[in-house]
Scaffold this motif. Structure first.
Motif, PDB file in Angstrom:
ATOM      1  N   LYS A  15       0.840  -1.206   0.000  1.00  0.00           N
ATOM      2  CA  LYS A  15       0.000   0.000   0.000  1.00  0.00           C
ATOM      3  C   LYS A  15       0.876   1.258   0.000  1.00  0.00           C
ATOM      4  O   LYS A  15       0.643   2.187  -0.772  1.00  0.00           O
ATOM      5  CB  LYS A  15      -0.919  -0.019   1.218  1.00  0.00           C
ATOM      6  N   HIS A  16       1.904   1.258   0.849  1.00  0.00           N
ATOM      7  CA  HIS A  16       2.803   2.413   0.924  1.00  0.00           C
ATOM      8  C   HIS A  16       3.578   2.586  -0.391  1.00  0.00           C
ATOM      9  O   HIS A  16       3.717   3.706  -0.891  1.00  0.00           O
ATOM     10  CB  HIS A  16       3.765   2.251   2.097  1.00  0.00           C
ATOM     11  N   GLN A  17       4.047   1.481  -0.944  1.00  0.00           N
ATOM     12  CA  GLN A  17       4.777   1.526  -2.211  1.00  0.00           C
ATOM     13  C   GLN A  17       3.906   2.102  -3.328  1.00  0.00           C
ATOM     14  O   GLN A  17       4.347   2.947  -4.106  1.00  0.00           O
ATOM     15  CB  GLN A  17       5.252   0.115  -2.587  1.00  0.00           C
ATOM     16  N   THR A  18       2.662   1.672  -3.387  1.00  0.00           N
ATOM     17  CA  THR A  18       1.731   2.178  -4.399  1.00  0.00           C
ATOM     18  C   THR A  18       1.527   3.681  -4.236  1.00  0.00           C
ATOM     19  O   THR A  18       1.518   4.427  -5.221  1.00  0.00           O
ATOM     20  CB  THR A  18       0.381   1.438  -4.304  1.00  0.00           C
ATOM     21  N   THR A  19       1.402   4.139  -2.991  1.00  0.00           N
ATOM     22  CA  THR A  19       1.256   5.565  -2.728  1.00  0.00           C
ATOM     23  C   THR A  19       2.485   6.324  -3.219  1.00  0.00           C
ATOM     24  O   THR A  19       2.363   7.362  -3.876  1.00  0.00           O
ATOM     25  CB  THR A  19       1.028   5.824  -1.230  1.00  0.00           C
ATOM     26  N   LEU A  20       3.676   5.813  -2.917  1.00  0.00           N
ATOM     27  CA  LEU A  20       4.906   6.469  -3.372  1.00  0.00           C
ATOM     28  C   LEU A  20       4.967   6.538  -4.893  1.00  0.00           C
ATOM     29  O   LEU A  20       5.276   7.583  -5.471  1.00  0.00           O
ATOM     30  CB  LEU A  20       6.138   5.731  -2.845  1.00  0.00           C
ATOM     31  N   ILE A  21       4.664   5.433  -5.543  1.00  0.00           N
ATOM     32  CA  ILE A  21       4.719   5.381  -7.007  1.00  0.00           C
ATOM     33  C   ILE A  21       3.748   6.386  -7.608  1.00  0.00           C
ATOM     34  O   ILE A  21       4.101   7.146  -8.519  1.00  0.00           O
ATOM     35  CB  ILE A  21       4.423   3.955  -7.519  1.00  0.00           C
ATOM     36  N   ASN A  22       2.528   6.410  -7.100  1.00  0.00           N
ATOM     37  CA  ASN A  22       1.511   7.297  -7.661  1.00  0.00           C
ATOM     38  C   ASN A  22       1.775   8.768  -7.357  1.00  0.00           C
ATOM     39  O   ASN A  22       1.741   9.609  -8.256  1.00  0.00           O
ATOM     40  CB  ASN A  22       0.125   6.906  -7.155  1.00  0.00           C
ATOM     41  N   GLU A  23       2.026   9.079  -6.102  1.00  0.00           N
ATOM     42  CA  GLU A  23       2.164  10.475  -5.708  1.00  0.00           C
ATOM     43  C   GLU A  23       3.462  11.108  -6.212  1.00  0.00           C
ATOM     44  O   GLU A  23       3.492  12.287  -6.518  1.00  0.00           O
ATOM     45  CB  GLU A  23       2.069  10.609  -4.188  1.00  0.00           C
ATOM     46  N   LYS A  24       4.518  10.314  -6.288  1.00  0.00           N
ATOM     47  CA  LYS A  24       5.800  10.842  -6.772  1.00  0.00           C
ATOM     48  C   LYS A  24       5.972  10.608  -8.280  1.00  0.00           C
ATOM     49  O   LYS A  24       7.012  10.928  -8.839  1.00  0.00           O
ATOM     50  CB  LYS A  24       6.955  10.221  -5.997  1.00  0.00           C
ATOM     51  N   ARG A  25       4.957  10.014  -8.886  1.00  0.00           N
ATOM     52  CA  ARG A  25       4.954   9.746 -10.332  1.00  0.00           C
ATOM     53  C   ARG A  25       6.221   9.007 -10.769  1.00  0.00           C
ATOM     54  O   ARG A  25       6.919   9.405 -11.695  1.00  0.00           O
ATOM     55  CB  ARG A  25       4.775  11.037 -11.109  1.00  0.00           C
ATOM     56  N   LEU A  26       6.493   7.918 -10.060  1.00  0.00           N
ATOM     57  CA  LEU A  26       7.693   7.131 -10.342  1.00  0.00           C
ATOM     58  C   LEU A  26       7.455   6.188 -11.512  1.00  0.00           C
ATOM     59  O   LEU A  26       6.365   5.644 -11.672  1.00  0.00           O
ATOM     60  CB  LEU A  26       8.086   6.319  -9.106  1.00  0.00           C
ATOM     61  N   ASN A  27       8.488   5.990 -12.311  1.00  0.00           N
ATOM     62  CA  ASN A  27       8.458   5.026 -13.403  1.00  0.00           C
ATOM     63  C   ASN A  27       9.168   3.773 -12.908  1.00  0.00           C
ATOM     64  O   ASN A  27      10.381   3.768 -12.744  1.00  0.00           O
ATOM     65  CB  ASN A  27       9.159   5.590 -14.640  1.00  0.00           C
ATOM     66  N   VAL A  28       8.412   2.719 -12.678  1.00  0.00           N
ATOM     67  CA  VAL A  28       8.976   1.508 -12.078  1.00  0.00           C
ATOM     68  C   VAL A  28       9.941   0.768 -13.005  1.00  0.00           C
ATOM     69  O   VAL A  28      10.607  -0.171 -12.579  1.00  0.00           O
ATOM     70  CB  VAL A  28       7.875   0.541 -11.586  1.00  0.00           C
ATOM     71  N   PHE A  29      10.040   1.190 -14.255  1.00  0.00           N
ATOM     72  CA  PHE A  29      10.960   0.552 -15.185  1.00  0.00           C
ATOM     73  C   PHE A  29      12.335   1.210 -15.174  1.00  0.00           C
ATOM     74  O   PHE A  29      13.274   0.707 -15.781  1.00  0.00           O
ATOM     75  CB  PHE A  29      10.381   0.557 -16.601  1.00  0.00           C
ATOM     76  N   GLU A  64      10.363   7.667   3.212  1.00  0.00           N
ATOM     77  CA  GLU A  64       9.744   8.745   2.418  1.00  0.00           C
ATOM     78  C   GLU A  64       8.222   8.690   2.560  1.00  0.00           C
ATOM     79  O   GLU A  64       7.633   7.629   2.613  1.00  0.00           O
ATOM     80  CB  GLU A  64      10.087   8.575   0.939  1.00  0.00           C
ATOM     81  N   LYS A  65       7.656   9.861   2.587  1.00  0.00           N
ATOM     82  CA  LYS A  65       6.194   9.993   2.573  1.00  0.00           C
ATOM     83  C   LYS A  65       5.827  10.711   1.283  1.00  0.00           C
ATOM     84  O   LYS A  65       6.600  11.504   0.769  1.00  0.00           O
ATOM     85  CB  LYS A  65       5.711  10.818   3.769  1.00  0.00           C
ATOM     86  N   ALA A  66       4.659  10.449   0.789  1.00  0.00           N
ATOM     87  CA  ALA A  66       4.186  11.144  -0.391  1.00  0.00           C
ATOM     88  C   ALA A  66       3.926  12.612  -0.036  1.00  0.00           C
ATOM     89  O   ALA A  66       3.599  12.928   1.109  1.00  0.00           O
ATOM     90  CB  ALA A  66       2.932  10.499  -0.933  1.00  0.00           C
ATOM     91  N   GLU A  67       4.075  13.496  -1.004  1.00  0.00           N
ATOM     92  CA  GLU A  67       3.829  14.924  -0.767  1.00  0.00           C
ATOM     93  C   GLU A  67       2.394  15.109  -0.270  1.00  0.00           C
ATOM     94  O   GLU A  67       1.466  14.560  -0.835  1.00  0.00           O
ATOM     95  CB  GLU A  67       4.019  15.708  -2.065  1.00  0.00           C
ATOM     96  N   GLY A  68       2.244  15.879   0.786  1.00  0.00           N
ATOM     97  CA  GLY A  68       0.908  16.135   1.327  1.00  0.00           C
ATOM     98  C   GLY A  68       0.334  14.975   2.114  1.00  0.00           C
ATOM     99  O   GLY A  68      -0.818  14.992   2.506  1.00  0.00           O
TER     100      GLY A  68
END
Length: 90
Positions: free
Chosen positions: A44-58, A81-85
């Motif tokens: 759940k935390h990883q998904t939040t980081l990926i989405n909020e920080k707009r990470l490209n997992v590749f 790390e926490k997502a922004e906001g």
């Protein structure tokens, strides 16, 4: 009765994962030291980081970042790390 593991995040015996989350030594280490509950919370935390920080997992840098964050998360490191906001759930 399900398999138990001493969870390094919660420092107590808890239900183990059903299988190693990755092949190889890293996956086996997680399988032997992380509970099912802690793993679900990490996903759940990883998904939040990926989405909020707009990470490209590749991207290799993203993989390294997420591996570092995963270790910090399971070790209860305050530097996770926490997502922004982001604000913790009440």
């Amino acid at each position: 009765m399900s398999k138990q593991v001493f969870c390094r995040k919660y420092q107590k015996e808890m239900d183990a994962l059903d299988f190693a989350p990755f092949p190889g030594a890293k996956g086996e280490a997680l399988f032997n030291s992380v509970s099912k509950q802690a793993w679900q919370e990490w996903l759940k935390h990883q998904t939040t980081l990926i989405n909020e920080k707009r990470l490209n997992v590749f991207e290799p840098e993203t993989k390294v970042f997420l591996e570092e964050q995963r270790e910090k998360f399971f070790n209860n490191d305050d530097a996770v790390e926490k997502a922004e906001g982001w604000t913790p759930e009440a």
